[in-house]
Design an enzyme around this catalytic site. Structure first.
Site, mmCIF file in Angstrom:
data_model
loop_
_atom_site.group_PDB
_atom_site.id
_atom_site.type_symbol
_atom_site.label_atom_id
_atom_site.label_comp_id
_atom_site.label_asym_id
_atom_site.label_seq_id
_atom_site.Cartn_x
_atom_site.Cartn_y
_atom_site.Cartn_z
ATOM 1 N N ARG A 106 43.222 3.719 6.118
ATOM 2 C CA ARG A 106 44.308 3.700 7.123
ATOM 3 C C ARG A 106 44.476 2.254 7.539
ATOM 4 O O ARG A 106 43.517 1.605 7.972
ATOM 5 C CB ARG A 106 43.962 4.570 8.327
ATOM 6 N N ASP A 215 57.006 14.288 16.233
ATOM 7 C CA ASP A 215 55.914 13.303 16.210
ATOM 8 C C ASP A 215 56.105 12.394 17.422
ATOM 9 O O ASP A 215 57.154 12.442 18.099
ATOM 10 C CB ASP A 215 55.945 12.499 14.891
ATOM 11 N N CYS A 255 52.450 16.638 14.152
ATOM 12 C CA CYS A 255 51.266 16.144 13.430
ATOM 13 C C CYS A 255 50.122 15.802 14.367
ATOM 14 O O CYS A 255 48.987 15.680 13.920
ATOM 15 C CB CYS A 255 51.654 14.935 12.587
HETATM 16 N N1 CP Z 1 47.914 13.401 12.522
HETATM 17 C C1 CP Z 1 47.015 12.404 12.362
HETATM 18 O O1 CP Z 1 46.994 11.706 11.352
HETATM 19 O O2 CP Z 1 46.137 12.304 13.390
HETATM 20 P P1 CP Z 1 45.056 11.127 13.564
HETATM 21 O O3 CP Z 1 45.803 9.879 13.894
HETATM 22 O O4 CP Z 1 44.196 11.615 14.687
HETATM 23 O O5 CP Z 1 44.293 10.980 12.285
HETATM 24 N N1 NVA Z 2 53.687 8.241 13.605
HETATM 25 C C1 NVA Z 2 52.357 8.223 14.169
HETATM 26 C C2 NVA Z 2 51.500 9.231 13.512
HETATM 27 C C3 NVA Z 2 50.119 9.362 14.068
HETATM 28 C C4 NVA Z 2 49.295 10.353 13.315
HETATM 29 C C5 NVA Z 2 51.774 6.832 14.050
HETATM 30 O O1 NVA Z 2 51.975 6.197 13.007
HETATM 31 O O2 NVA Z 2 51.118 6.362 14.977
#
Ligand code: CP
Ligand code: NVA
Length: 297
Positions: A106, A215, A255
């Site tokens: 990530r 979201d 999400c």
């Molecule tokens: N939905 C999602 O990716 O949640 P996190 O940011 O907690 O991993």
């Molecule tokens: N769109 C959000 C999703 C988090 C899971 C972000 O990128 O922060």
């Protein structure tokens, strides 16, 4: 002809629609078998999980899922690595590839994830970048299939900020016969090349939809424009009024993390039409199926 397995899962388009459906079916099998059946697909394999941004669902579900498949999760935070002191993404990739069977990452930079994949000799899985969140989309498809039995012909109305989650939902939907409509105001809409129907009208988007999807309005990295975003996106809140324009059986997805009262009202988030908690659980099953597919076949 034998199918070539993709090395990486970065923008979600690497896996064909037919294979995605098989993967979702496998995720359902894994769900049904849990917790009784211990897996062995990853026995002897370590999986690196490099998180440069906060995460609750993605990190924990990958960590738990790897352990449940008999593998060893190696959770890494960017700030603790030499990456934070200037070691290149390329060299980090080369070295991690000597130790582990796959890299989950990530990052705040999609380009860095692409570069990591280019220099890796093991599969790289995108665990969220500002552009894509393909692992979330897998769990979204699984949730839809659980609720409706068949993906083909479903309609999902994504309402709010046209962001990474919306883009990945559109990609996954287009591969599996799910029509995705994205309702967002000017300036927050996805680019026209994305395989989704784009509109500014949330009420038009939800009419006839099988699922309404939300979201956050302020994604990771968007904090500086938070106040402006909250003002601009206020007409796109998912609430009882918006739901009244949808079908009686329309479900609500998000999400997470959610901000009750902001992009979604608490009565909807915690209400009987919410599929949100199953959707969160499905992150685990869908990612186990993904790891099996990328690493074992
Ligand atoms: N939905 C999602 O990716 O949640 P996190 O940011 O907690 O991993
Ligand atoms: N769109 C959000 C999703 C988090 C899971 C972000 O990128 O922060």
């Amino acid at each position: 002809m034998t199918e070539t397995r993709p090395r990486h899962f970065i923008d979600g388009g690497e896996i064909s629609g037919g294979r995605l459906v098989t993967l979702i079916d496998r995720a359902e099998e894994l769900r049904a078998g849990r917790p009784q059946e211990g897996g062995s697909a990853l026995t002897g394999k370590s999986i690196a999980m490099l998180f440069e941004k906060p995460s609750t669902r993605t990190r924990i579900s990958f960590e738990v899922g790897t352990a449940e498949l008999g593998g060893h999760p190696v959770v890494l935070r960017g700030s603790e690595m030499q990456l934070s002191r200037g070691e290149s993404v390329e060299d980090t990739s080369r070295v991690l590839s000597r130790f582990v069977a796959a890299i989950v990452i990530r990052s705040g930079s999609h380009e860095n994830v692409v570069s990591l994949a280019e220099h890796a000799s093991v599969p790289v899985i995108n665990a969220l970048t500002p552009l894509y969140h393909p692992c979330q989309a897998l769990a979204d498809l699984q949730t839809l299939k659980q609720r409706f039995g068949d993906l083909n012909g479903l309609k999902v109305a994504y309402v709010g900020d046209g962001n990474n989650v919306a883009r990945s939902l559109a990609v996954a939907g287009s591969l599996t016969g799910v029509e995705v409509v994205v309702a967002a105001p000017s300036g927050y809409q996805l680019e026209s090349e994305v395989p989704a129907r784009l509109t500014e009208d949330p009420i038009e988007a939800v009419s006839g939809a099988d699922a309404i999807y939300g979201d956050v309005w302020v994604s990771m990295g968007d904090e500086e424009s938070a106040a402006q975003r909250r003002a601009d996106l206020a007409p796109y809140r998912i609430d009882g009024h918006l739901l009244s324009h949808a079908k009686h059986e329309t479900i609500v997805m998000h999400c997470l993390p959610a901000h009750p009262g902001e992009e979604i009202t608490a009565d909807v988030l915690y209400g009987e039409r919410s599929a949100v908690w199953d959707q969160a659980e499905n992150r685990l099953h869908a990612q186990k199926a993904l790891l099996e597919y990328l690493l074992v076949g």
